[in-house]
Scaffold this motif. Sequence first.
Motif, PDB file in Angstrom:
ATOM      1  N   ALA A  63       0.849  -1.209  -0.234  1.00  0.00           N
ATOM      2  CA  ALA A  63      -0.005  -0.019  -0.036  1.00  0.00           C
ATOM      3  C   ALA A  63       0.830   1.366  -0.084  1.00  0.00           C
ATOM      4  O   ALA A  63       0.488   2.250  -0.430  1.00  0.00           O
ATOM      5  CB  ALA A  63      -0.758   0.042   1.210  1.00  0.00           C
ATOM      6  N   ALA A  64       2.100   1.098   0.609  1.00  0.00           N
ATOM      7  CA  ALA A  64       2.929   2.177   0.437  1.00  0.00           C
ATOM      8  C   ALA A  64       3.848   2.334  -0.711  1.00  0.00           C
ATOM      9  O   ALA A  64       4.738   3.390  -0.886  1.00  0.00           O
ATOM     10  CB  ALA A  64       3.740   2.159   1.757  1.00  0.00           C
ATOM     11  N   ARG A  65       3.647   1.623  -1.769  1.00  0.00           N
ATOM     12  CA  ARG A  65       4.535   1.603  -2.929  1.00  0.00           C
ATOM     13  C   ARG A  65       3.975   2.379  -3.812  1.00  0.00           C
ATOM     14  O   ARG A  65       4.686   2.757  -4.821  1.00  0.00           O
ATOM     15  CB  ARG A  65       4.883  -0.116  -3.311  1.00  0.00           C
ATOM     16  N   LEU A  66       2.524   2.597  -4.102  1.00  0.00           N
ATOM     17  CA  LEU A  66       1.961   3.305  -4.931  1.00  0.00           C
ATOM     18  C   LEU A  66       1.123   4.295  -4.526  1.00  0.00           C
ATOM     19  O   LEU A  66       0.732   4.381  -3.271  1.00  0.00           O
ATOM     20  CB  LEU A  66       0.969   2.318  -5.636  1.00  0.00           C
ATOM     21  N   PRO A  67       0.781   5.513  -5.310  1.00  0.00           N
ATOM     22  CA  PRO A  67      -0.022   6.748  -4.503  1.00  0.00           C
ATOM     23  C   PRO A  67      -1.406   6.358  -4.380  1.00  0.00           C
ATOM     24  O   PRO A  67      -2.125   7.040  -5.039  1.00  0.00           O
ATOM     25  CB  PRO A  67       0.341   7.675  -5.697  1.00  0.00           C
ATOM     26  N   ASP A  77     -15.339   9.885  -2.317  1.00  0.00           N
ATOM     27  CA  ASP A  77     -15.931   8.975  -1.643  1.00  0.00           C
ATOM     28  C   ASP A  77     -15.241   7.713  -1.923  1.00  0.00           C
ATOM     29  O   ASP A  77     -14.503   7.502  -2.588  1.00  0.00           O
ATOM     30  CB  ASP A  77     -17.392   9.178  -1.558  1.00  0.00           C
ATOM     31  N   GLU A  78     -16.198   6.683  -1.261  1.00  0.00           N
ATOM     32  CA  GLU A  78     -15.552   5.170  -1.543  1.00  0.00           C
ATOM     33  C   GLU A  78     -15.545   4.979  -2.877  1.00  0.00           C
ATOM     34  O   GLU A  78     -14.569   4.194  -3.464  1.00  0.00           O
ATOM     35  CB  GLU A  78     -16.380   4.168  -0.705  1.00  0.00           C
ATOM     36  N   ASP A  79     -16.532   5.058  -3.526  1.00  0.00           N
ATOM     37  CA  ASP A  79     -16.545   4.840  -4.938  1.00  0.00           C
ATOM     38  C   ASP A  79     -15.452   5.285  -5.863  1.00  0.00           C
ATOM     39  O   ASP A  79     -14.815   4.779  -6.607  1.00  0.00           O
ATOM     40  CB  ASP A  79     -18.145   5.121  -5.584  1.00  0.00           C
ATOM     41  N   ARG A  80     -15.372   6.519  -5.641  1.00  0.00           N
ATOM     42  CA  ARG A  80     -14.374   7.504  -6.587  1.00  0.00           C
ATOM     43  C   ARG A  80     -12.993   6.954  -6.094  1.00  0.00           C
ATOM     44  O   ARG A  80     -12.076   7.225  -6.740  1.00  0.00           O
ATOM     45  CB  ARG A  80     -14.586   8.844  -6.297  1.00  0.00           C
ATOM     46  N   ALA A  81     -12.852   6.577  -4.744  1.00  0.00           N
ATOM     47  CA  ALA A  81     -11.516   6.473  -4.144  1.00  0.00           C
ATOM     48  C   ALA A  81     -11.116   5.068  -4.736  1.00  0.00           C
ATOM     49  O   ALA A  81     -10.008   4.622  -5.321  1.00  0.00           O
ATOM     50  CB  ALA A  81     -11.543   6.386  -2.804  1.00  0.00           C
ATOM     51  N   LEU A  82     -11.998   4.024  -4.744  1.00  0.00           N
ATOM     52  CA  LEU A  82     -11.747   2.577  -5.355  1.00  0.00           C
ATOM     53  C   LEU A  82     -11.376   2.816  -6.775  1.00  0.00           C
ATOM     54  O   LEU A  82     -10.697   1.983  -7.150  1.00  0.00           O
ATOM     55  CB  LEU A  82     -13.097   1.808  -5.085  1.00  0.00           C
ATOM     56  N   ALA A  83     -12.446   3.765  -7.239  1.00  0.00           N
ATOM     57  CA  ALA A  83     -12.036   3.841  -8.941  1.00  0.00           C
ATOM     58  C   ALA A  83     -10.668   4.265  -9.310  1.00  0.00           C
ATOM     59  O   ALA A  83      -9.814   3.792 -10.260  1.00  0.00           O
ATOM     60  CB  ALA A  83     -13.008   4.524  -9.657  1.00  0.00           C
ATOM     61  N   ILE A  88      -4.808   3.418 -10.769  1.00  0.00           N
ATOM     62  CA  ILE A  88      -3.541   3.434 -10.331  1.00  0.00           C
ATOM     63  C   ILE A  88      -2.700   1.985 -10.391  1.00  0.00           C
ATOM     64  O   ILE A  88      -1.721   1.912 -11.106  1.00  0.00           O
ATOM     65  CB  ILE A  88      -3.372   3.747  -9.012  1.00  0.00           C
ATOM     66  N   ILE A  89      -3.564   0.934 -10.106  1.00  0.00           N
ATOM     67  CA  ILE A  89      -3.131  -0.341 -10.053  1.00  0.00           C
ATOM     68  C   ILE A  89      -2.679  -0.533 -11.656  1.00  0.00           C
ATOM     69  O   ILE A  89      -1.872  -1.425 -12.170  1.00  0.00           O
ATOM     70  CB  ILE A  89      -4.001  -1.457  -9.444  1.00  0.00           C
ATOM     71  N   SER A  90      -3.963  -0.536 -12.572  1.00  0.00           N
ATOM     72  CA  SER A  90      -3.872  -0.867 -13.835  1.00  0.00           C
ATOM     73  C   SER A  90      -2.840  -0.110 -14.813  1.00  0.00           C
ATOM     74  O   SER A  90      -2.161  -0.654 -15.928  1.00  0.00           O
ATOM     75  CB  SER A  90      -5.174  -0.260 -14.638  1.00  0.00           C
ATOM     76  N   ALA A  94       5.285  -3.881 -13.200  1.00  0.00           N
ATOM     77  CA  ALA A  94       5.620  -5.004 -12.207  1.00  0.00           C
ATOM     78  C   ALA A  94       6.910  -4.025 -11.410  1.00  0.00           C
ATOM     79  O   ALA A  94       6.852  -4.458  -9.941  1.00  0.00           O
ATOM     80  CB  ALA A  94       6.359  -6.117 -12.860  1.00  0.00           C
ATOM     81  N   ALA A  95       7.661  -3.518 -11.799  1.00  0.00           N
ATOM     82  CA  ALA A  95       8.921  -2.758 -10.974  1.00  0.00           C
ATOM     83  C   ALA A  95       8.344  -2.046  -9.935  1.00  0.00           C
ATOM     84  O   ALA A  95       8.961  -1.661  -8.912  1.00  0.00           O
ATOM     85  CB  ALA A  95       9.613  -1.936 -12.243  1.00  0.00           C
ATOM     86  N   ASP A  96       7.163  -1.456 -10.428  1.00  0.00           N
ATOM     87  CA  ASP A  96       6.482  -0.576  -9.281  1.00  0.00           C
ATOM     88  C   ASP A  96       6.322  -1.090  -7.938  1.00  0.00           C
ATOM     89  O   ASP A  96       6.129  -0.493  -6.823  1.00  0.00           O
ATOM     90  CB  ASP A  96       5.277   0.162  -9.795  1.00  0.00           C
ATOM     91  N   TRP A  97       6.151  -2.491  -8.020  1.00  0.00           N
ATOM     92  CA  TRP A  97       5.571  -3.159  -6.725  1.00  0.00           C
ATOM     93  C   TRP A  97       7.001  -3.672  -5.984  1.00  0.00           C
ATOM     94  O   TRP A  97       6.761  -4.284  -4.816  1.00  0.00           O
ATOM     95  CB  TRP A  97       4.745  -4.181  -7.245  1.00  0.00           C
TER      96      TRP A  97
END
Length: 494
Positions: A63-67, A77-83, A88-90, A94-97
């Motif tokens: 969780a600390a590796r990506l913004p 809100d929860e929906d916007r944060a999840l989106a 960010i993940i997509s 691999a090197a970012d992790w």
Amino acid sequence: MLDGARLLVATQPYTGIDTVVSLYDVSDVNTPILLRRSHVEGRLIAARAIDGTARLVLTTSLAARLPFVRPDQFGLDEDRALARNKEIISQSIAADWMPRSFEEGIDGSFGDISTTLDCSSVAAPSEFAGLGLSWIASIDLHGDGNAIGSAGIVSNGDTVYASTTSIYLATVSWDWYQPQTDTPPNPEAPPTLIHMFSLGANGTASYVASGEVPGHLLNQFSMSEYNGDLRVATTTDNWSGTRSSTSAVRVLRPVANELVQIGMIDGLGDGEQIYAVRFLGTQGYVVTFRQTDPLYVIDLTDPTLPVVSGQLKIPGYSAYLHPVGDGLLLGVGQDASDSGRVQGTQLSLFDVSDPSNPQRLSTLAIGGSSDAEWDHHAFLYWPEDGTIVLPVSPGWNNCGFAVDCLAGSLTNPVGGVIVAQLQGTELVGRGTISSESRLNNGCWNPLQRSIAIGTELVTVGLDEMQFTDRATLDTRASVEWGDPQQYGCYWYTD
């Protein structure tokens, strides 16, 4: 870690984000030379040195590796944060992790940040083991000191056990209790997840297998490898309150990518917790405690059918067990009344030469409390003459009525160390070494470590070191450094 003329020092900043690894040449003890200093990403869990190779086990938070963002941030809100987090993940690679490292120059300058572990060397367990990445950094103590990422796994890390050929990483996934808001809480306590790595030549390591056992470990002594099998001692608490806690020893064997249970003995200390574990060859020793201390002797000769060969019930408990000769175990723990009320640190000598009939041969009342109960590095046994040394803080727990506590002779309220001796099969108190430096300065800076060098005992505190004659316990010399406020002045004794 010292190997010949090379000294490796691993330090952890308070942030816990990175571990600083410094390699020194100490061939001339008057002028140690810093050869290399590296910053590796992650919190240090354990360090081992085997045949000139140091291996650091670290864990980093994914969780600390990506913004990532949180629902309570402005405009989310929860929906916007999840989106946003999915985006960010997509967009990551691999090197970012992967954990990173950089070099710190002799002049204090920082070098470029680079990835230190290849994604192909990281395993992903089939069961969720936490949003962390735990990995092994290998360092050739007689080479250039570069920290090389050897292997890793997507898992948090809590407890590490190492043999000469393997490293085992254990952790508890605490979101087992309620992994998602739309699912009911799990009434059972979470299991312990265990991951096995094989140690190869030239600092290499590779993932082997994963498994799980019910309950939680006490510490690294709760695991032991023997003939390729892993013995594990755990206590299982029932969170639903329908039954009492119980302890067990299980034997796991790597099969394909799984640690498969091949044997088990359970029902140890119903309603009690494990306080100490030691495995020696085909024998296991487990101490549980609530009011009395059952010492269980477990025969693991047949790993598929472990059995309790004997047990001994006595007041109090041992929290650390140390072999001191053929068939003899030394226990460091607390004496206790019949009602289970602890009454101060106590040494106990056990005869386990007859597994079916373990006996306690001798005890020594010390009083107070000792770090050796939860940190075995604080304990010293010197087999050359049977000397026993452990730090003690007096005043926390008094000995029983009309018992002369050895810790009572410590002259400094912050404590010191007690010195005892194993004379044949009898424990004898020899005296104490007080933390005399800066007496009555109001700071709690106790002596915490000891080592025997030649005819002397060397005791080390946060800001002092004392040299004491091992035969007479007369202090020969001492040295202090720094400002006492810099070294643990967070507890006042006045």
